[in-house]
Design an enzyme around this catalytic site. Sequence first.
Site, PDB file in Angstrom:
ATOM      1  N   GLY A   1       0.983  -1.308  -0.088  1.00  0.00           N
ATOM      2  CA  GLY A   1       0.104   0.041  -0.069  1.00  0.00           C
ATOM      3  C   GLY A   1       0.835   1.334  -0.113  1.00  0.00           C
TER       4      GLY A   1
ATOM      5  N   HIS B   1      -8.985 -18.175  46.824  1.00  0.00           N
ATOM      6  CA  HIS B   1      -8.075 -18.933  47.667  1.00  0.00           C
ATOM      7  C   HIS B   1      -7.846 -20.313  47.289  1.00  0.00           C
ATOM      8  CE1 HIS B   1      -4.970 -19.665  50.683  1.00  0.00           C
ATOM      9  NE2 HIS B   1      -6.070 -20.720  50.936  1.00  0.00           N
TER      10      HIS B   1
HETATM   11  C1  LIG Z   1      10.732 -12.049  18.800  1.00  0.00           C
HETATM   12  C2  LIG Z   1       9.387 -11.343  19.156  1.00  0.00           C
HETATM   13  C3  LIG Z   1       8.919 -11.566  20.176  1.00  0.00           C
HETATM   14  C4  LIG Z   1       7.888 -10.830  20.598  1.00  0.00           C
HETATM   15  N1  LIG Z   1       7.006 -11.137  21.681  1.00  0.00           N
HETATM   16  C5  LIG Z   1       5.872 -10.138  21.917  1.00  0.00           C
HETATM   17  C6  LIG Z   1       4.973 -10.409  22.918  1.00  0.00           C
HETATM   18  O1  LIG Z   1       5.273 -11.478  23.683  1.00  0.00           O
HETATM   19  N2  LIG Z   1       3.999  -9.526  23.234  1.00  0.00           N
HETATM   20  C7  LIG Z   1       3.866  -8.457  22.656  1.00  0.00           C
HETATM   21  O2  LIG Z   1       2.992  -7.498  22.937  1.00  0.00           O
HETATM   22  N3  LIG Z   1       4.908  -8.082  21.474  1.00  0.00           N
HETATM   23  C8  LIG Z   1       5.889  -8.574  21.172  1.00  0.00           C
HETATM   24  N4  LIG Z   1       6.379  -8.377  19.970  1.00  0.00           N
HETATM   25  C9  LIG Z   1       6.297  -7.340  19.512  1.00  0.00           C
HETATM   26  C10 LIG Z   1       5.214  -7.376  18.700  1.00  0.00           C
HETATM   27  O3  LIG Z   1       5.525  -8.305  17.669  1.00  0.00           O
HETATM   28  C11 LIG Z   1       5.000  -6.106  17.850  1.00  0.00           C
HETATM   29  O4  LIG Z   1       4.789  -5.010  18.659  1.00  0.00           O
HETATM   30  C12 LIG Z   1       3.626  -6.251  16.898  1.00  0.00           C
HETATM   31  O5  LIG Z   1       3.861  -7.222  15.994  1.00  0.00           O
HETATM   32  C13 LIG Z   1       3.465  -4.741  16.170  1.00  0.00           C
HETATM   33  O6  LIG Z   1       2.260  -4.772  15.275  1.00  0.00           O
HETATM   34  P1  LIG Z   1       2.018  -3.744  14.221  1.00  0.00           P
HETATM   35  O7  LIG Z   1       0.764  -4.131  13.896  1.00  0.00           O
HETATM   36  O8  LIG Z   1       2.452  -2.686  14.331  1.00  0.00           O
HETATM   37  O9  LIG Z   1       3.021  -4.306  13.082  1.00  0.00           O
HETATM   38  P2  LIG Z   1       3.462  -5.591  12.288  1.00  0.00           P
HETATM   39  O10 LIG Z   1       2.968  -6.645  13.301  1.00  0.00           O
HETATM   40  O11 LIG Z   1       4.793  -5.666  12.133  1.00  0.00           O
HETATM   41  O12 LIG Z   1       2.741  -5.790  11.162  1.00  0.00           O
HETATM   42  C14 LIG Z   1       2.885  -4.773  10.116  1.00  0.00           C
HETATM   43  C15 LIG Z   1       2.297  -5.221   8.778  1.00  0.00           C
HETATM   44  O13 LIG Z   1       2.434  -4.432   7.672  1.00  0.00           O
HETATM   45  C16 LIG Z   1       2.620  -4.904   6.682  1.00  0.00           C
HETATM   46  N5  LIG Z   1       3.262  -3.862   5.739  1.00  0.00           N
HETATM   47  C17 LIG Z   1       4.129  -3.133   5.877  1.00  0.00           C
HETATM   48  N6  LIG Z   1       4.488  -1.929   5.085  1.00  0.00           N
HETATM   49  C18 LIG Z   1       3.111  -2.244   4.198  1.00  0.00           C
HETATM   50  C19 LIG Z   1       2.910  -1.690   3.006  1.00  0.00           C
HETATM   51  N7  LIG Z   1       3.344  -0.474   2.658  1.00  0.00           N
HETATM   52  N8  LIG Z   1       1.580  -2.140   2.461  1.00  0.00           N
HETATM   53  C20 LIG Z   1       1.112  -3.264   3.003  1.00  0.00           C
HETATM   54  N9  LIG Z   1       1.615  -3.812   3.882  1.00  0.00           N
HETATM   55  C21 LIG Z   1       2.499  -3.534   4.668  1.00  0.00           C
HETATM   56  C22 LIG Z   1       3.732  -5.995   7.198  1.00  0.00           C
HETATM   57  O14 LIG Z   1       4.154  -6.983   6.040  1.00  0.00           O
HETATM   58  C23 LIG Z   1       3.372  -6.379   8.255  1.00  0.00           C
HETATM   59  O15 LIG Z   1       2.436  -7.477   8.020  1.00  0.00           O
HETATM   60  C24 LIG Z   1       7.717  -9.312  19.650  1.00  0.00           C
HETATM   61  C25 LIG Z   1       8.343  -9.182  18.605  1.00  0.00           C
HETATM   62  C26 LIG Z   1       9.490  -9.966  18.244  1.00  0.00           C
HETATM   63  C27 LIG Z   1      10.151  -9.711  17.270  1.00  0.00           C
END
Ligand SMILES: Cc1cc2nc3c(=O)[nH]c(=O)nc-3n(C[C@H](O)[C@H](O)[C@H](O)COP(=O)(O)OP(=O)(O)OC[C@H]3O[C@@H](n4cnc5c(N)ncnc54)[C@H](O)[C@@H]3O)c2cc1C
Length: 599
Positions: free
Chosen positions: A195, A539
């Site tokens: 997007g 409890h």
């Molecule tokens: C190893 C690991 C463990 C984690 N454990 C936890 C946990 O236990 N608890 C917790 O709360 N958080 C955890 N996190 C953090 C959590 O994964 C992120 O904070 C969360 O996924 C962020 O969500 P988001 O929707 O902002 O982005 P994302 O989940 O990163 O999603 C963004 C999406 O946008 C898509 N995208 C990007 N640009 C475009 C574009 N221009 N057009 C269309 N699509 C696009 C991507 O492909 C992706 O699918 C962890 C992260 C990691 C790396």
Amino acid sequence: MHSICSQATTLPRSNFAFDSRSPAVPISKPVNLRFCGLRKEAFGFSGLTHSCSSRVRCSSRGHSKKISASAENNGTPPKSFDYDLIIIGAGVGGHGAALHAVEKGLRTAIIEGDVVGGTCVNRGCVPSKALLAVSGKMRELQSEHHMKALGLQVSAAGYDRQGVADHANNLASKIRSNLTNSMKALGVDILTGVGTIVGPQKVKYGKVGFPDNIVTAKDIIIATGSVPFVPKGIEVDGKTVITSDHALKLESVPDWIAIVGSGYIGLEFSDVYTALGSEVTFIEALDQLMPGFDPEIGKLAQRVLINPRKIDYHTGVFATKITPAKDGKPVTIELIDAKTKEPKDTLEVDAALIATGRAPFTNGLGLENINVVTQRGFVPVDERMRVIDANGNLVPHVYCIGDANGKMMLAHAASAQGISVVEQVTGRDHVLNHLSIPAACFTHPEISMVGLTEPQAREKAEKEGFEVSVAKTSFKANTKALAENEGEGLAKLIYRPDNGEILGVHIFGLHAADLIHEASNAIALGTRIQEIKFAVHAHPTLSEVLDELFKSAKVKSAASSHGLGPSRNILEELSYKLMIVVPEAFHNLVSSFSKAMQI
Ligand SMILES: Cc1cc2nc3c(=O)[nH]c(=O)nc-3n(C[C@H](O)[C@H](O)[C@H](O)COP(=O)(O)OP(=O)(O)OC[C@H]3O[C@@H](n4cnc5c(N)ncnc54)[C@H](O)[C@@H]3O)c2cc1C
């Protein structure tokens, strides 16, 4: 470089709404589905499966006629729209926003360039928790002392690496298809491709080799997430020098792995690797491990999670150069002193995991088309997630949630921000209180926290002129924890003794990640200690650790709401609740309420 791939299953073109006069989705009555876990994974859907296959990359090729036509009148938003809301990015943030938007009756589309579920489901929370579930069980089975204390005998605990990897991968697939199905079932259009915002209220999306599509919406939410941050000088080969993206596939269990960064991701992986037999060396730039935690909890965590395990560490050092293993040579890591920048050491290990944080992902998003300049890569937003342009003005109808705005890089924070934005675009002002959002590290035992650490609270208190008190309870006094032979743990409450406000709660111990919600909900709802201490807990449960904690706090009696008259009780309650969501409305309402009651 972040690669974006497309879903194998694309929606039939007839599902896309290019004609703004015909609704994009059949306006079905929103189904009130509630979901487990991230609020959202819908269980029990059958038949609808989806897989990710062909990889596509951000592309400027394939302009459609519609784009050139719209470019001519760029700056003049269309009068009617294909959608009420378009969300770019179907991670947990986008998904949470989409579900809430449908509940609110908005015609909603979500654009995803890779696989639904984003980081959390595919490369983050979900697979990492699957690995941690295994490491927890392995750790328990391997602990002779623990087993003996329970009267159990286990001959030998072993694991099958591929079986463990499959468990993580299968869980991610299951949750991914649950997320996809939940959106489809509710009538969210899932549009496949990258997007790009091309102008006010206009987004193009498409796949390499295909013409772009243009869609318009009254409001746009950017939810494009983040990718692993790899510092300069570190060469990632995906085999011996890896990021969390690779580590979650568990393609190998190295004998000796260096983990660069001791934040929660590094710490969780140390739990997994040591339970599976690896030796771990932490490399941390700051002077102490686990720098983000409350120092007292950090110390305890170090005593339990680091010192007795096969883990050593170098603090106050930077890894300036990491070279993958090659031709029989090990991975080499060059360390310099973080302060003097003098060379300090060179390590040779079997593998290195780079856990140095996450970088926002905004490539190909077209921020330049709406005059937005990122700050350290993050999309600048105000407290309502409204995007701010290069001149400091709000960009109308554009919001950014989740990791891409950097406010709080956690899955549930992303989702909560998305819900908050939907509240706003449907006419209810809403400001999310980030201090009420809990965080957890799923080690064994777990660590959780909400609000301020003790040093942060003391700093705030000094600036604002109030007193801070601390109360603590131990898991050693909790029947349920002792029954499990898991008495190692501490809960810590940081609060204002003058009025009973909860400033922060930190827990280290069995199921700390679940226990924290009583505290985070109390902060979110503005509940004071003098109120919550009367709540009744079953409890024997671990929740009694928090019960004890609140009961042990010493709030000055004059501040107790129980000593106040009924009208003031109502006012106080109202004020706490409104302060969290609508500060302006709170002032107006409380003053008119006071006048009406002649207080
Ligand atoms: C190893 C690991 C463990 C984690 N454990 C936890 C946990 O236990 N608890 C917790 O709360 N958080 C955890 N996190 C953090 C959590 O994964 C992120 O904070 C969360 O996924 C962020 O969500 P988001 O929707 O902002 O982005 P994302 O989940 O990163 O999603 C963004 C999406 O946008 C898509 N995208 C990007 N640009 C475009 C574009 N221009 N057009 C269309 N699509 C696009 C991507 O492909 C992706 O699918 C962890 C992260 C990691 C790396």
